[in-house]
Scaffold this motif. Structure first.
Motif, short mmCIF file in Angstrom:
data_model
loop_
_atom_site.label_atom_id
_atom_site.label_comp_id
_atom_site.label_asym_id
_atom_site.label_seq_id
_atom_site.Cartn_x
_atom_site.Cartn_y
_atom_site.Cartn_z
N LYS A 93 -38.34 15.69 19.85
CA LYS A 93 -39.51 16.18 20.16
C LYS A 93 -39.43 17.03 21.28
O LYS A 93 -38.69 17.17 22.28
CB LYS A 93 -40.52 15.10 20.94
CG LYS A 93 -40.91 13.98 19.89
CD LYS A 93 -41.98 12.88 20.31
CE LYS A 93 -42.32 11.91 19.40
NZ LYS A 93 -43.36 10.92 19.84
N ASN A 107 -38.42 11.08 32.61
CA ASN A 107 -39.51 10.26 32.49
C ASN A 107 -39.04 9.26 31.13
O ASN A 107 -39.73 9.74 30.11
CB ASN A 107 -41.05 11.01 32.09
CG ASN A 107 -40.89 11.90 33.20
OD1 ASN A 107 -41.50 11.76 34.65
ND2 ASN A 107 -40.78 13.20 33.23
N GLU A 154 -37.22 9.65 20.94
CA GLU A 154 -38.08 8.69 20.86
C GLU A 154 -37.45 7.89 19.56
O GLU A 154 -37.18 8.19 18.56
CB GLU A 154 -39.63 8.85 20.59
CG GLU A 154 -40.46 7.63 20.36
CD GLU A 154 -41.99 8.04 20.32
OE1 GLU A 154 -42.30 8.46 21.39
OE2 GLU A 154 -42.60 7.72 19.29
N ASP A 182 -46.60 17.86 21.33
CA ASP A 182 -45.14 17.80 21.00
C ASP A 182 -45.08 18.24 19.48
O ASP A 182 -45.58 17.65 18.62
CB ASP A 182 -44.54 16.38 21.02
CG ASP A 182 -44.74 16.00 22.69
OD1 ASP A 182 -44.45 16.46 23.70
OD2 ASP A 182 -44.91 14.78 22.67
N ILE A 209 -40.94 20.30 27.78
CA ILE A 209 -40.40 18.97 27.81
C ILE A 209 -39.50 18.72 26.27
O ILE A 209 -39.94 19.20 25.47
CB ILE A 209 -41.64 17.86 27.81
CG1 ILE A 209 -42.59 18.38 28.92
CG2 ILE A 209 -40.86 16.45 27.86
CD1 ILE A 209 -41.96 18.12 30.26
N TYR A 238 -45.38 5.32 31.67
CA TYR A 238 -44.15 5.98 31.94
C TYR A 238 -43.78 5.32 33.40
O TYR A 238 -44.54 5.05 34.22
CB TYR A 238 -44.52 7.28 32.27
CG TYR A 238 -45.00 8.40 30.95
CD1 TYR A 238 -44.00 9.11 30.49
CD2 TYR A 238 -46.07 7.93 30.36
CE1 TYR A 238 -44.37 9.90 29.27
CE2 TYR A 238 -46.52 8.64 29.19
CZ TYR A 238 -45.49 9.77 28.61
OH TYR A 238 -45.80 10.26 27.32
N GLY A 298 -37.73 15.58 24.39
CA GLY A 298 -37.99 14.07 24.28
C GLY A 298 -36.98 13.48 23.10
O GLY A 298 -36.97 14.09 21.91
N GLY A 324 -38.89 5.83 24.53
CA GLY A 324 -38.49 7.19 24.55
C GLY A 324 -38.28 7.42 25.95
O GLY A 324 -38.46 7.00 26.70
N VAL A 325 -37.70 8.83 26.02
CA VAL A 325 -37.45 9.48 27.42
C VAL A 325 -37.65 10.90 27.09
O VAL A 325 -37.39 11.40 26.09
CB VAL A 325 -36.08 9.09 27.56
CG1 VAL A 325 -34.74 9.83 26.98
CG2 VAL A 325 -35.63 9.69 29.26
N GLN A 326 -38.03 11.49 28.16
CA GLN A 326 -38.38 12.91 28.24
C GLN A 326 -37.61 13.36 29.51
O GLN A 326 -37.60 12.85 30.58
CB GLN A 326 -39.98 13.10 28.64
CG GLN A 326 -41.09 12.88 27.63
CD GLN A 326 -42.48 13.06 27.53
OE1 GLN A 326 -42.93 13.35 28.76
NE2 GLN A 326 -43.00 13.26 26.64
N TYR A 327 -37.13 14.72 29.28
CA TYR A 327 -36.44 15.34 30.39
C TYR A 327 -37.22 16.78 30.51
O TYR A 327 -37.44 17.42 29.42
CB TYR A 327 -35.06 15.76 29.86
CG TYR A 327 -34.21 16.52 30.61
CD1 TYR A 327 -33.96 15.96 32.20
CD2 TYR A 327 -34.06 17.76 30.67
CE1 TYR A 327 -33.21 16.54 33.22
CE2 TYR A 327 -33.49 18.52 31.84
CZ TYR A 327 -32.97 18.11 32.96
OH TYR A 327 -32.40 18.63 34.03
#
Length: 325
Positions: A320, A197, A283, A40, A279, A188, A281, A269-272
Motif C-alpha cells: 500500500k 507504525n 499488510e 491508500d 506512507i 496502531y 505499508g 500490517g506495518v506502515q513506514y
C-alpha cells in the motif's frame, strides 16, 4: 566593553544550539493523529470472485435440459451428468483470486477516530452490458454443391454453400456485475521510532458476482416436435407430423447465476513514513474466513443452491502507498 562582549558571547551560545536542533524533532508528525484521513493505493491480489471474463461460462446454467449445476472441469470419471466434485476448482470461489503483488486492486480510505484507532473502507464495482442480436437468415442461390450435402442451406450444420449469402449469428444478451465491499478497523502500536507504525485489526467483507442472460427473439435454431391435430385429439388418433419449429416457442428466454460471499478476517500490517504525509505499508491476513453461496436460475425452473466454506491462514499480502492529511 568587556561586559558588552560577555553578553554577546552568552547570547550566541544560547541561540546557536537552538538553531542546530534537527528539523525532524521539531514539528514533523509521522504517527497518525485523530481526525486525519489516509487514502491508500492497494496493490496485491484481486478481490473479485474468480476471473470476471469466465462468469458467463461458470454461472449460466445450460438451457437444453441438462442437470443444473457447475459444469466446468468435470469429466466422465466424475459422473459429469450428476455430480459436481469441487466448486472451488470449477468456479474459483476461494477467498481471493490469485494475481501478483503488482496489480492495483483499489483505493482504501482510513479515518483516524483516535491517535491509535482507524475506521477503513474499500470497495470496487464492475458492470458489463452486452445487447442481444437476432439471427439473420442468409439467402440460397443454389450455385454450388456442397461436398457433404445438397445444394444450399444444411440444417444439420447451419451452413450455406459458396455463392450464397451467409447468415448472421444471433448474440446472447447479458448483463454482468461484480462488486466487493470491505469495512474494518485497526489499532496502531506505539514504538520508539515514530516513522514506523505497526497495527493489527479486523475487517468484514462482502462479495457479489452476477450475470443475467437472455436469448434474443429469434436464434435460427429449430426443434422437431410431434403434434396431434385438434380434430382427432380426443381419441388419440390423427395425423402425427414432425416439423422443425422455432426453438423460441419452447425454450425459456431468461437464465441467471450469481455468487454471494460473506467473510472476515484479521489484518496485520506495518506502515513506514517516507516523509510527512507519504506512507508505504505492507499488510497480510493471518486468518481469513468466507462463506459462499452459489445460486443458478432458469425461468420457470426451481432454483439451484450450493454453498462453500473457505479458511486461509497467513496468505494474501498487499502493498500500500498512502497519503495522509
Amino acid at each position: 566593553m568587556l561586559k558588552k562582549l560577555s553578553i554577546l558571547l552568552l547570547t550566541i551560545f544560547m541561540v546557536v544550539p537552538a538553531m542546530a536542533q534537527p528539523e525532524e524533532s521539531c514539528e514533523c508528525m509521522f504517527a497518525p493523529r485523530a481526525g486525519q484521513w489516509e487514502f491508500d493505493l492497494v496493490m496485491g491480489q484481486n478481490q473479485f470472485f474468480g476471473n470476471e471474463a469466465r462468469l458467463s461460462t461458470t454461472l449460466l446454467p445450460n438451457s437444453y435440459g441438462e442437470a443444473i449445476g457447475s459444469t466446468i472441469g468435470k469429466s466422465v470419471e466424475d459422473d459429469a451428468a450428476y455430480v459436481t466434485t469441487d466448486l472451488t476448482r470449477t468456479i474459483n470461489i476461494g477467498f481471493l483470486n490469485t494475481n501478483n503483488l503488482a496489480n492495483m486492486i483499489g483505493v482504501q480510505a482510513r479515518y483516524f477516530i483516535t491517535n491509535r484507532i482507524d475506521l477503513n473502507f474499500m470497495g470496487a464495482y464492475n458492470v458489463n452490458i452486452q445487447p442481444g442480436k437476432d439471427y439473420v437468415e442468409g439467402t440460397i442461390f443454389g450455385m454450388a454443391h456442397s461436398n457433404t450435402s445438397n445444394v444450399g442451406f444444411h440444417p444439420e450444420t447451419g451452413t450455406y454453400d459458396v455463392g450464397d449469402i451467409f447468415a448472421h449469428k444471433a448474440i446472447l444478451a447479458s448483463v454482468q456485475n461484480a462488486a466487493i465491499g470491505q469495512l474494518g478497523s485497526n489499532y496502531y502500536f506505539t514504538v520508539p521510532n515514530e516513522r514506523i507504525n505497526p497495527y493489527i485489526g479486523v475487517y468484514g467483507q462482502v462479495k457479489w458476482a452476477r450475470i443475467n442472460a437472455y436469448y434474443p427473439a429469434y436464434t435460427g435454431q429449430t426443434v422437431t416436435v410431434d403434434e396431434i391435430s385438434d380434430e382427432n385429439a380426443k381419441d388419440g388418433s390423427g395425423d402425427q407430423y414432425g416439423d422443425n419449429l422455432p426453438i423460441e416457442l419452447y425454450r425459456e428466454f431468461g437464465r441467471a447465476g450469481q455468487m454471494l460471499g460473506f467473510g472476515g478476517g484479521i489484518a496485520f500490517g506495518v506502515q513506514y513514513s517516507l516523509m510527512e504525509g507519504l506512507i508505504l505499508g505492507l499488510e497480510f491476513s493471518p486468518v481469513l474466513y468466507q462463506y459462499t453461496l452459489l445460486h443458478l436460475q432458469i425461468n420457470g425452473q426451481t432454483p439451484y443452491y450450493a454453498s462453500n466454506h473457505n479458511v486461509s491462514v497467513f496468505k494474501y499480502p498487499q502493498l500500500k502507498l498512502g497519503f495522509r492529511f
